[in-house]
Design an enzyme around this catalytic site. Structure first.
Site, PDB file in Angstrom:
ATOM      1  N   HIS A  54       1.495  -8.663  -2.302  1.00 10.00           N
ATOM      2  CA  HIS A  54       0.529  -9.783  -1.687  1.00 10.00           C
ATOM      3  C   HIS A  54      -0.847  -9.104  -1.533  1.00 10.00           C
ATOM      4  O   HIS A  54      -0.925  -7.739  -1.248  1.00 10.00           O
ATOM      5  CB  HIS A  54       0.974 -10.402  -0.681  1.00 10.00           C
ATOM      6  CG  HIS A  54       0.960  -9.597   0.528  1.00 10.00           C
ATOM      7  ND1 HIS A  54       2.323  -8.737   0.822  1.00 10.00           N
ATOM      8  CD2 HIS A  54       0.193  -9.053   1.561  1.00 10.00           C
ATOM      9  CE1 HIS A  54       1.948  -7.999   2.033  1.00 10.00           C
ATOM     10  NE2 HIS A  54       0.491  -8.424   2.508  1.00 10.00           N
ATOM     11  N   HIS A  81      -6.452  -5.310  -0.675  1.00 11.33           N
ATOM     12  CA  HIS A  81      -5.683  -4.685  -1.462  1.00 11.33           C
ATOM     13  C   HIS A  81      -4.318  -4.996  -1.478  1.00 11.33           C
ATOM     14  O   HIS A  81      -3.895  -5.978  -0.997  1.00 11.33           O
ATOM     15  CB  HIS A  81      -5.842  -3.279  -0.814  1.00 11.33           C
ATOM     16  CG  HIS A  81      -4.947  -3.480   0.546  1.00 11.33           C
ATOM     17  ND1 HIS A  81      -5.571  -3.706   1.669  1.00 11.33           N
ATOM     18  CD2 HIS A  81      -3.891  -3.191   1.199  1.00 11.33           C
ATOM     19  CE1 HIS A  81      -5.124  -3.774   2.664  1.00 11.33           C
ATOM     20  NE2 HIS A  81      -3.881  -3.418   2.561  1.00 11.33           N
TER      21      HIS A  81
HETATM   22  P1  ATP Z   1       5.832  -3.061   7.899  1.00  8.64           P
HETATM   23  O1  ATP Z   1       5.180  -3.192   9.238  1.00  8.64           O
HETATM   24  O2  ATP Z   1       7.244  -3.026   8.178  1.00  8.64           O
HETATM   25  O3  ATP Z   1       5.363  -1.885   7.257  1.00  8.64           O
HETATM   26  P2  ATP Z   1       4.165  -5.094   6.749  1.00  8.64           P
HETATM   27  O4  ATP Z   1       2.950  -4.201   7.537  1.00  8.64           O
HETATM   28  O5  ATP Z   1       4.229  -5.275   5.462  1.00  8.64           O
HETATM   29  O6  ATP Z   1       5.708  -4.394   7.280  1.00  8.64           O
HETATM   30  P3  ATP Z   1       3.425  -7.019   8.885  1.00  8.64           P
HETATM   31  O7  ATP Z   1       3.304  -5.747   9.833  1.00  8.64           O
HETATM   32  O8  ATP Z   1       4.039  -8.174   9.591  1.00  8.64           O
HETATM   33  O9  ATP Z   1       4.398  -6.275   7.928  1.00  8.64           O
HETATM   34  O10 ATP Z   1       2.042  -7.175   8.081  1.00  8.64           O
HETATM   35  C1  ATP Z   1       2.027  -8.180   7.294  1.00  8.64           C
HETATM   36  C2  ATP Z   1       0.584  -8.072   6.156  1.00  8.64           C
HETATM   37  O11 ATP Z   1      -0.380  -7.668   7.295  1.00  8.64           O
HETATM   38  C3  ATP Z   1       0.716  -6.651   5.730  1.00  8.64           C
HETATM   39  O12 ATP Z   1       0.097  -6.732   4.327  1.00  8.64           O
HETATM   40  C4  ATP Z   1      -0.057  -5.808   6.667  1.00  8.64           C
HETATM   41  O13 ATP Z   1      -0.710  -4.710   5.999  1.00  8.64           O
HETATM   42  C5  ATP Z   1      -0.938  -6.479   7.167  1.00  8.64           C
HETATM   43  N1  ATP Z   1      -1.516  -6.220   8.408  1.00  8.64           N
HETATM   44  C6  ATP Z   1      -0.510  -5.977   9.414  1.00  8.64           C
HETATM   45  N2  ATP Z   1      -1.359  -5.400  10.471  1.00  8.64           N
HETATM   46  C7  ATP Z   1      -2.300  -5.714  10.550  1.00  8.64           C
HETATM   47  C8  ATP Z   1      -3.771  -5.540  11.144  1.00  8.64           C
HETATM   48  N3  ATP Z   1      -3.783  -5.227  12.374  1.00  8.64           N
HETATM   49  N4  ATP Z   1      -4.829  -5.966  10.843  1.00  8.64           N
HETATM   50  C9  ATP Z   1      -4.811  -6.350   9.251  1.00  8.64           C
HETATM   51  N5  ATP Z   1      -3.855  -6.341   8.428  1.00  8.64           N
HETATM   52  C10 ATP Z   1      -2.560  -6.189   8.962  1.00  8.64           C
END
Ligand code: ATP
Ligand code: MG
Length: 181
Positions: free
Chosen positions: A37, A120
């Site tokens: 995504h 990205h």
């Molecule tokens: P994991 O944390 O287990 O690696 P994930 O990062 O895909 O999984 P989430 O942490 O719920 O799951 O994040 C969902 C999406 O939001 C992902 O695309 C992640 O890169 C993005 N994301 C997470 N934290 C932030 C942040 N602080 N700022 C911007 N984007 C974020």
């Protein structure tokens, strides 16, 4: 509390191409292709009222369908890489959509995002891999380019509460039917 973020989905034929990039970095965790995504706005773990306000604010975002393509690979975390991703070719429509999602988040009561928007598709996450392995991988695969695909909707995904990660679930979908932004 649900953990939410808004995003653009990746069409199957583009996901197939991205899936061809999996593997080749020792110790990396490769994202499942159905979880690819482009995050528009990370919301995080929020209460139901905040979630509902964000959903309502997004429903007022006006945007016409637009085209995107992926161009190039890169990584976050210089000396200690933590993610490898495919970049999105610059798009004024995407930047405007992100600004509108940012406004919706602030309207919902969330703090403003201070970091620059860097659209990205995350391909792999990693904790203790060798930076040299990532550099080698990028030098072999970095010239990645896709054809353009049409963005016809954005969605709100939920991920696993507090810890994040897939499988992501589409909680709401917003077709792009508005005028151009
Ligand atoms: P994991 O944390 O287990 O690696 P994930 O990062 O895909 O999984 P989430 O942490 O719920 O799951 O994040 C969902 C999406 O939001 C992902 O695309 C992640 O890169 C993005 N994301 C997470 N934290 C932030 C942040 N602080 N700022 C911007 N984007 C974020
Ligand atoms: Mg995360």
């Amino acid at each position: 509390m649900p953990r939410l973020f808004s995003a653009i989905e990746i069409p199957a034929e583009i996901a197939d191409r991205l899936a061809g990039l999996r593997g080749g970095i020792d110790g990396a965790r490769w994202v499942d292709p159905e979880n690819y995504h482009i995050t528009l706005r990370f919301i995080g773990d929020v209460d139901g009222t905040t979630a509902e306000r964000f959903c309502e604010a997004l429903a007022k975002v006006e945007c016409a369908p637009f085209a995107l393509n992926l161009d190039g690979l890169g990584s976050f975390g210089r000396g200690r890489p933590r993610a490898v991703w495919a970049g999105v070719a610059p798009s004024g429509e995407l930047a405007a959509l992100n600004r509108n999602h940012e406004k919706a988040a602030v309207l919902a009561g969330l703090g403003a995002e201070t970091r620059n928007f860097h659209p990205h598709v995350t391909l792999a996450r990693m904790k203790r891999v060798r930076a040299q392995d990532v550099a080698t991988y990028l030098s072999h695969n970095g010239a990645f380019l896709t054809s353009a695909f049409e963005v016809t909707r954005f969605v709100i995904y939920s991920s696993r509460a507090s810890r994040g990660g897939g499988p992501y679930v589409v909680e709401r979908a917003y077709p792009l039917t508005g005028r151009a932004i």
